[in-house]
Each structure stands twice: as structure tokens, then as C-alpha cells.
Design a protein around this motif. Structure first.
Motif, PDB file in Angstrom:
ATOM      1  N   UNK A 197     -10.099  44.577  84.487  1.00  0.00           N
ATOM      2  CA  UNK A 197      -8.688  44.570  84.916  1.00  0.00           C
ATOM      3  C   UNK A 197      -8.022  45.907  84.559  1.00  0.00           C
ATOM      4  N   UNK A 198      -8.312  46.398  83.348  1.00  0.00           N
ATOM      5  CA  UNK A 198      -7.744  47.672  82.907  1.00  0.00           C
ATOM      6  C   UNK A 198      -8.182  48.795  83.861  1.00  0.00           C
ATOM      7  N   UNK A 199      -9.479  48.830  84.178  1.00  0.00           N
ATOM      8  CA  UNK A 199     -10.021  49.874  85.066  1.00  0.00           C
ATOM      9  C   UNK A 199      -9.366  49.795  86.452  1.00  0.00           C
ATOM     10  N   UNK A 200      -9.212  48.567  86.963  1.00  0.00           N
ATOM     11  CA  UNK A 200      -8.602  48.396  88.295  1.00  0.00           C
ATOM     12  C   UNK A 200      -7.144  48.864  88.297  1.00  0.00           C
ATOM     13  N   UNK A 201      -6.406  48.469  87.245  1.00  0.00           N
ATOM     14  CA  UNK A 201      -4.985  48.839  87.186  1.00  0.00           C
ATOM     15  C   UNK A 201      -4.807  50.349  87.051  1.00  0.00           C
ATOM     16  N   UNK A 202      -5.649  50.969  86.226  1.00  0.00           N
ATOM     17  CA  UNK A 202      -5.539  52.425  86.031  1.00  0.00           C
ATOM     18  C   UNK A 202      -5.886  53.165  87.327  1.00  0.00           C
ATOM     19  N   UNK A 203      -6.894  52.692  88.012  1.00  0.00           N
ATOM     20  CA  UNK A 203      -7.291  53.326  89.280  1.00  0.00           C
ATOM     21  C   UNK A 203      -6.116  53.248  90.268  1.00  0.00           C
TER      22      UNK A 203
END
Ligand code: EAX
Length: 329
Positions: free
Chosen positions: A48-54
Motif C-alpha cells: 500500500x505504501x509503495x502504491x501510494x508513493x508511486x
């Protein structure tokens, strides 16, 4: 006069242009690691963190996920990777973290927290913030507290309901002096070990047991390594600081630093919730896989047996600091 003005303007522009990279031009690909597999709440949170940052960086920052000990045999090794900058982000228990930032060990005391509400109050309040900040002295930027969960004792020999039942069991603990002392005090035979070695050690019967939250036991299918007895001891809460290499953090523009801090906190709430919400279902599925779950644990017996370690560590952790956590309301 015009010349002077032009010169002034040139100097000013040079200052502006040589400043830190503006967010719009900063690009990076980062590595995020943990000991856990993609179905564990650590990595669900990480995804989720990776998706949001992207999404929020409009594709400038990509975070690649390295689950299941791919970047090191345990959390100590991976935290060293964070310090050196070989790993950018890490979800880790506090297991070995006292070796990097000694103050964090205060959270490792047994029976310190009453429940999840108490946990959130302390970790999200002034005490938690101070503990995160202390990591900077070790060249680590601790972004937020994610969660591992309350830990429980498991073993291959038989049901454990009270401290007395566990006497002499050879168990693996994390590389953590407070945990080690607590189990010794309770009369078990603890030995510290990196997580990456635990499954095999259990399988080969080098050890009889281990202790971890439900999610770790479930994701690692420890019943396949002979762990048929699970006691809901809740002997210690296991927080998981979400760590970033300070080298990577410092290289980011201010706006991206803020984005990481804000998003890490937002995901902390989500990650703790999915972890807590899934525990009961996981317990039921474990029972279906042949695990005997002992629910009516005599927690007071463990609390009493482990109590002496509070004075054992009184030189490092003052009673006032411990009380500030215990009495938080
Ligand atoms: O952080 O080493 C451990 O027992 C930890 O709880 C696990 O790797 C998750």
C-alpha cells in the motif's frame, strides 16, 4: 548600475539553482525489505505504501518489495543494510533494534501494554515520537510505528497454560536482551536466533518452540515445522518501526520527505487495523491445520515469573519512564 543589478540577479539565480533538487525532478527506485511474506500485514502495508508513493509522486518514486528475508537472514542484518544505505526501507520488529538505538528496548518489557488501545496511545503520543527520533543518532530515519502484534508462545511438546508448564522448553527468542532475560526468569531455556533460521531449527528439533504474533506464525505455517501447540500468552507487545535509510531520506527534497512521513503514518493506521482484524480468523484456520490453541492461559503466572527483569534493567530504564508508559490513559 544595470551591470550590478544583472550580477546580483545572476548570483541569486545560481543560489536558487544549486539548492536541493526540486520535487518535480527527483526520481528514485528504492528497496523495501522485511522478514515476512507478501500475505503478512507487514508486506500488505508495504504494498500500500509503495502504491501510494508511486501515485502521489506521479511515478517519480518507485519502491520495489523484497519480502521473506531476500535481503538478509534476519532483522539485525537488514537494519545494518538500512544504516549503510544498501536497503532504503525496512519493516522490522524491535528484536535487534536496541543494538542500534538503545532507548527502543523500553517497549520490549513483558506485560507493559494492556491492549491495542493502550499501544496506540503510547506509540502515537510523545513517548513514541521520542523513540522514533532517537534512531537518527544511529543514522536511521524511523518514519512511523507499524505493527507485529502481541506475541504468543508456541512449541512442539505439549499445551502450555501457565508459566510452570513451559519450564525447560528450548525456545528461540529474537536477538533482544530484554526478551532473553524475561524467558530465563520464567524458567525456559531461550536462545537468540535470526528469524531466517527459525523454521529449519524447529524442523530439525534444535529448539522446541518460539514466540511470535499470530500473523507471523500463520504466514510462516509453523505447524509444518512441528509447532502444534499455540498458547495465547500475549506476554509482550511487538511494535514494528518502519525504518528508512537516513542517507536516502536526506537525499530527498523536503516535499518528498513530508510525503513519506505522512504516508507512513497513514499506512500505520491501515496496517495495524488489518493485522488486528485478521487475528481471530487466522487462529481458527490454524486450528483447522491441526494446531492446538490454548486460550485460557494463566497470564498472571507469566507476569509474575517475568517481573524480576524490571529491576534487573533498572539502571538503563528508570521506573519513572516505565510507569509513564504503563499508566498512560
Ligand atoms: O518481525 O524475528 C521475529 O520473531 C520477528 O517477530 C519477525 O521476524 C517479524
Amino acid at each position: 548600475m544595470k551591470k550590478v543589478l544583472m550580477l546580483g540577479l545572476a548570483v541569486l539565480m545560481a543560489i536558487v539553482w544549486t539548492g536541493p533538487a526540486a520535487a518535480a525532478e527527483y526520481k528514485a527506485t528504492m528497496k523495501l525489505a522485511s522478514t515476512q511474506s507478501m500475505d503478512h500485514p507487514y508486506m500488505v502495508g508495504a504494498q500500500k505504501f509503495a502504491d501510494l508513493i508511486k501515485e502521489r509522486s506521479k511515478g517519480r518514486i518507485t519502491i520495489k518489495l523484497y519480502p521473506s528475508n531476500q535481503l538478509g537472514k534476519g532483522e539485525r542484518e537488514m537494519t545494518e543494510g538500512i544504516q549503510q544505505g544498501a536497503i532504503d526501507l525496512l519493516v522490522t520488529s524491535t528484536g535487534p533494534l536496541g543494538g542500534f538505538s538503545p532507548s527502543i528496548n523500553i517497549l520490549d518489557f513483558p506485560f507493559l501494554f494492556r491492549d491495542f488501545k493502550h499501544v496506540d496511545l503510547v506509540l502515537d503520543g510523545a513517548i513514541g515520537q521520542k523513540l522514533l527520533k532517537d534512531f537518527e543518532k544511529a543514522d536511521i530515519k524511523a518514519l512511523a510505528f507499524w505493527e507485529n502484534g502481541f506475541r504468543h508462545l508456541t512449541n512442539s511438546k505439549g499445551p502450555v497454560r501457565k508459566a510452570e508448564d513451559g519450564k525447560g522448553l528450548k525456545i528461540r527468542t529474537m536477538e533482544n536482551k530484554v526478551h532473553l532475560a524475561a524467558w530465563k526468569a520464567a524458567g525456559l531455556n531461550p536462545t537468540p536466533m535470526a528469524w531466517g533460521e527459525v523454521f529449519t531449527a524447529l524442523q530439525q528439533k534444535v529448539i522446541d518452540g518460539q514466540e511470535n504474533p499470530i500473523a507471523v506464525f500463520y504466514s510462516s505455517k509453523l505447524w509444518d515445522a512441528g509447532q502444534k501447540h499455540f498458547s495465547l500468552t500475549e506476554h509482550v507487545y511487538s511494535p514494528s518501526p518502519f525504518l528508512m535509510s537516513k542517507k536516502t531520506f536526506d537525499a530527498m527534497p523536503k516535499a518528498d520527505q513530508q510525503l513519506f512521513l505522512k504516508t507512513a503514518l497513514e499506512v500505520a493506521k491501515f496496517q495495524r487495523k488489518i493485522n488486528r482484524d485478521a487475528e481471530e480468523t487466522k487462529l481458527k484456520e490454524m486450528a483447522k491445520s491441526g494446531v492446538t490453541v490454548t486460550r485460557n492461559v494463566d497470564k498472571a503466572s507469566f507476569k509474575k515469573a517475568m517481573a524480576p527483569i524490571y529491576s534487573e534493567f533498572s539502571a538503563q530504564f528508570s521506573k519513572a519512564d516505565i510507569d509513564a508508559i504503563m499508566n498512560a490513559k
